[in-house]
Every structure is written in structure tokens, then in C-alpha cells.
Design a protein around this motif. Sequence first.
Motif, mmCIF file in Angstrom:
data_model
loop_
_atom_site.group_PDB
_atom_site.id
_atom_site.type_symbol
_atom_site.label_atom_id
_atom_site.label_comp_id
_atom_site.label_asym_id
_atom_site.label_seq_id
_atom_site.Cartn_x
_atom_site.Cartn_y
_atom_site.Cartn_z
ATOM 1 N N TYR A 86 4.429 3.697 10.257
ATOM 2 C CA TYR A 86 4.115 2.390 9.407
ATOM 3 C C TYR A 86 4.746 2.334 8.047
ATOM 4 C CZ TYR A 86 1.402 -1.444 7.368
ATOM 5 O OH TYR A 86 1.281 -2.558 6.500
ATOM 6 N N PHE A 87 5.568 1.398 8.041
ATOM 7 C CA PHE A 87 6.054 1.239 6.758
ATOM 8 C C PHE A 87 5.686 -0.114 5.903
ATOM 9 C CE2 PHE A 87 9.503 -0.887 3.978
ATOM 10 C CZ PHE A 87 9.351 0.220 3.029
ATOM 11 N N ASP A 88 5.397 -0.038 4.473
ATOM 12 C CA ASP A 88 4.716 -1.207 4.064
ATOM 13 C C ASP A 88 5.521 -1.473 2.768
ATOM 14 O OD1 ASP A 88 2.808 -2.859 2.422
ATOM 15 O OD2 ASP A 88 1.562 -2.726 3.981
ATOM 16 N N SER A 89 5.964 -2.610 2.621
ATOM 17 C CA SER A 89 6.571 -3.170 1.373
ATOM 18 C C SER A 89 6.041 -4.484 1.009
ATOM 19 C CB SER A 89 7.874 -2.993 1.244
ATOM 20 O OG SER A 89 8.499 -3.808 2.260
ATOM 21 N N ARG A 95 -0.933 -4.087 0.335
ATOM 22 C CA ARG A 95 -0.434 -2.910 0.620
ATOM 23 C C ARG A 95 -1.515 -1.982 1.367
ATOM 24 N NH1 ARG A 95 3.305 -1.344 -3.103
ATOM 25 N NH2 ARG A 95 4.359 -2.966 -2.072
ATOM 26 N N ILE A 99 -2.129 -0.254 4.982
ATOM 27 C CA ILE A 99 -2.121 1.195 5.289
ATOM 28 C C ILE A 99 -3.439 1.587 6.007
ATOM 29 C CG2 ILE A 99 -1.857 3.352 3.908
ATOM 30 C CD1 ILE A 99 -0.122 2.079 1.891
ATOM 31 N N ILE A 109 2.472 7.322 7.602
ATOM 32 C CA ILE A 109 2.566 6.362 6.638
ATOM 33 C C ILE A 109 4.004 6.441 5.848
ATOM 34 C CG2 ILE A 109 1.408 4.894 4.820
ATOM 35 C CD1 ILE A 109 0.106 4.777 7.655
ATOM 36 N N TYR A 110 4.412 5.448 5.432
ATOM 37 C CA TYR A 110 5.489 5.522 4.417
ATOM 38 C C TYR A 110 5.527 4.211 3.801
ATOM 39 C CZ TYR A 110 10.120 6.654 2.288
ATOM 40 O OH TYR A 110 11.136 6.669 1.521
ATOM 41 N N CYS A 111 5.409 4.266 2.491
ATOM 42 C CA CYS A 111 5.170 3.051 1.820
ATOM 43 C C CYS A 111 5.786 2.828 0.217
ATOM 44 C CB CYS A 111 3.631 2.863 1.687
ATOM 45 S SG CYS A 111 2.889 3.714 0.585
ATOM 46 N N GLU A 112 5.877 1.613 -0.153
ATOM 47 C CA GLU A 112 6.227 1.674 -1.392
ATOM 48 C C GLU A 112 5.239 1.752 -2.409
ATOM 49 O OE1 GLU A 112 8.553 0.743 -3.470
ATOM 50 O OE2 GLU A 112 10.410 0.481 -2.332
ATOM 51 N N THR A 115 0.664 2.364 -4.554
ATOM 52 C CA THR A 115 0.136 2.351 -3.258
ATOM 53 C C THR A 115 -1.027 1.601 -3.219
ATOM 54 O OG1 THR A 115 -0.805 4.363 -3.669
ATOM 55 C CG2 THR A 115 1.319 4.604 -2.650
ATOM 56 N N ASN A 136 2.499 11.412 5.551
ATOM 57 C CA ASN A 136 2.580 10.364 4.624
ATOM 58 C C ASN A 136 3.671 10.665 3.777
ATOM 59 O OD1 ASN A 136 0.604 11.364 2.333
ATOM 60 N ND2 ASN A 136 -0.063 12.017 4.305
#
Length: 383
Positions: A86-89, A95, A99, A109-112, A115, A136
Motif C-alpha cells: 500500500y502506497f500513500d501520497s 494519510r 495507512i 507500507i510505503y508512503c510519503e 506520515t 514499511n
Amino acid sequence: MATHKIGIIMNGVTGRMGTNQHLIRSIVAIRSEGGVKLANGDVLYPDPILVGRNEAKLQALADAHGIERIGTDLEAALADDHNVIYFDSQTTVRRAEGIKQAIAAGKHIYCEKPTATSVEGSLELARLAQEAGVKNGVVQDKLFLPGLLKLKRLIDSGYFGEILSVKLDFGYWVFEGDWQEGQRPSWNYREEDGGGIIVDMFAHWRYVIDNLFGEIKSLTCLGATHINSRVDENGETYKATADDAAYAIFELQNGAVIQANSSWVTRVDRDDLLTIQVDGKLGSAVAGLRDCKTQHRVQTPRPTWNPDIPNPFDFQEQWEQVPENETYDNGFKIQWELFLKHIHQDDAFPWDLLEGAKGTQLSDLGLEAWHGRKWVDVPELNL
């Protein structure tokens, strides 16, 4: 040789950063190259599903870039076992909730960054991911800029000797939106929507300082809302409630001092939108986004203060460029490739949600120092 498709939920890619850096210049670029090639000859091939609230925008992006899957139902995407990341930008205020849902569904998890909107919220995400046993990572793109990679090479070589001080200058003029359209979304200038340059940029400065110069001991910061009225994307005037500039000093545990100016209300008269000058006993360097120049102590000129005569020096000509000894790929793409390898074969990936929480911590402390008009210490952050 085997090809391993990796399903990736990409939430928030209709925004500027999500579209340009994460979708087009990272995932689409990786797909166009045939995937991420592994040492054993296997290939990791990203298979994204673009998720968001605006189906028309998602479909237009998918059509333009050869993406087969879109959806407006996040729960359905999370329920699909094919999707392992799951990527979140999304915007910062949305956000953390996304997540949390993804962690509960067992997704990596990979995110901008930031957080979350507070250090407590960021730490909660790190704890939840640890308890769920999901891998993550947090985007820390500036570490992969060519200019900073060259600077890191100088530091690791001992070029500077003892580093004494760093001057970090970031920013440019973001138009107010009345006579020219602003280059940044209007939410950046509303505190209630998660905006503000301290929240935005201190998350970057934390990982840059930690990885290049050392551990931060304390800081002080003065924030400002220099322009208090702007015009949004719909032509409506709104009150700017978030800081658009920040002037900070960081004291490091090793004694070095960092001055950091961040501003969306400054006109650029320097080599790049971001410049980092490092002064050491043995030499100095100035790094931008792509270039880095040096001046060793044996090449340092001997200027004398005398305002009664024309300046005899062209200071800009007295620096030498660090050579391009390698090819530099897009920093966002590089980190995506490292994260995909981390997921598939457990390669090292140190930039996790706890590292992301350190960025949020620095933003919180910057705001505290500003509102309290004081110096604040930076405590160690643990789960």
C-alpha cells in the motif's frame, strides 16, 4: 528467469507529487524498463492499481500511462491478496487513516511524509506496523539527489576534516494565485488542512541532517506567514493560516551548527532552489540538486574588507566542480526499486516508519520553538 508481479495500491497519485514523481518517473519508468532486475536474473514487475476519489482523473492517468487497474473503493483494493504493498501520497491529514487500514489488512507500507500530523500519530503508525509484522518504508528522496550524493562522497572521504557549520537555503517564490496561478496546491497554506512549510520541509531536513551531518541536539526556529491572503484553484480568495517561511538553527551533538532557511516567498539568486554549504577545517563545498562544487583550504583566497575599492575577486570562479563519475537516476525511482527488493528478498531498507516519525518530531519541535520563542532539545525517539 522468472517475473514476479507485485500488486501495489497507489492512493493519492492524482496529486502533483504522486503523479509526476511516484507514478510517471518511478513506477511507469520501472515498467517501461521491463521491471527491476535481480542478481539471479529474476525480475520484479510492479502491477499498480490507482486508487482515489475521482474516477475520471484516475482513468485519464491510467489511459495515458498504460495502467490496467483503477478503483475508488480502497477497501476492495485492500481485500485483494494480489496487492501486497500500500502506497500513500494523499494530503497529510488523510494519510494516517489510509495507512492504518492497510496495516490492518496486512499490507506492506510505503508512503510519503509527513506520515501523520503529529509525532504521536507517526509513532502510532510505526508501532502498528511493527506489531502487524508488515514491512514499511518512508520516502526520503533528497538523499538520492545527485548533488547530495556527491556531497556525501566528500564527507565519507574526509575531505572537510572537522565540519564546523552548514548553511541550508531552500525555497522560491510561489505565486499568490491572483495575477499568476500558484505552483503549489492551496492546502499548503492552510494550517487546518495540514499545510505549512515547517510541517512540510522539516521532515526532509531531519533525514538529510541525520544521514549527512550527525544527530541533532537542539534547535530554535522562527516561523512566519508573510503573505496572509492567497487565491485558490477555483479563483476564490482565502486566508493563509499556515507558515510560508521558517528560519531555524540546529545544534548537533558533534558541535556543528546548521542554519536552515525554508521559504515559499523568496526570489532565487543562488545556484539552485536548494543549496547546502558545508564549511570544514580543511575545505568547503556547496551542493545543489544536481551539482556540487568545492574549495579546499589551499585554494581559499585571502579577501580583505575594504568597501572603498571595487571588489578584486570573482568569488564564484574560485570553486571547482565535483565531477560526474557516475550516472544518476531519479531519486524517487531508486528508492522505489530498493523498497521492491526489500519486499521480495528482504534487502536492507533503513528508512522505515520510525525514521518518518523522526521527521514529524522535528516539525513538532520546530513549531514548539517558534510559538514558545525558545530553544528546545531533541530527545531520542523510540517505539
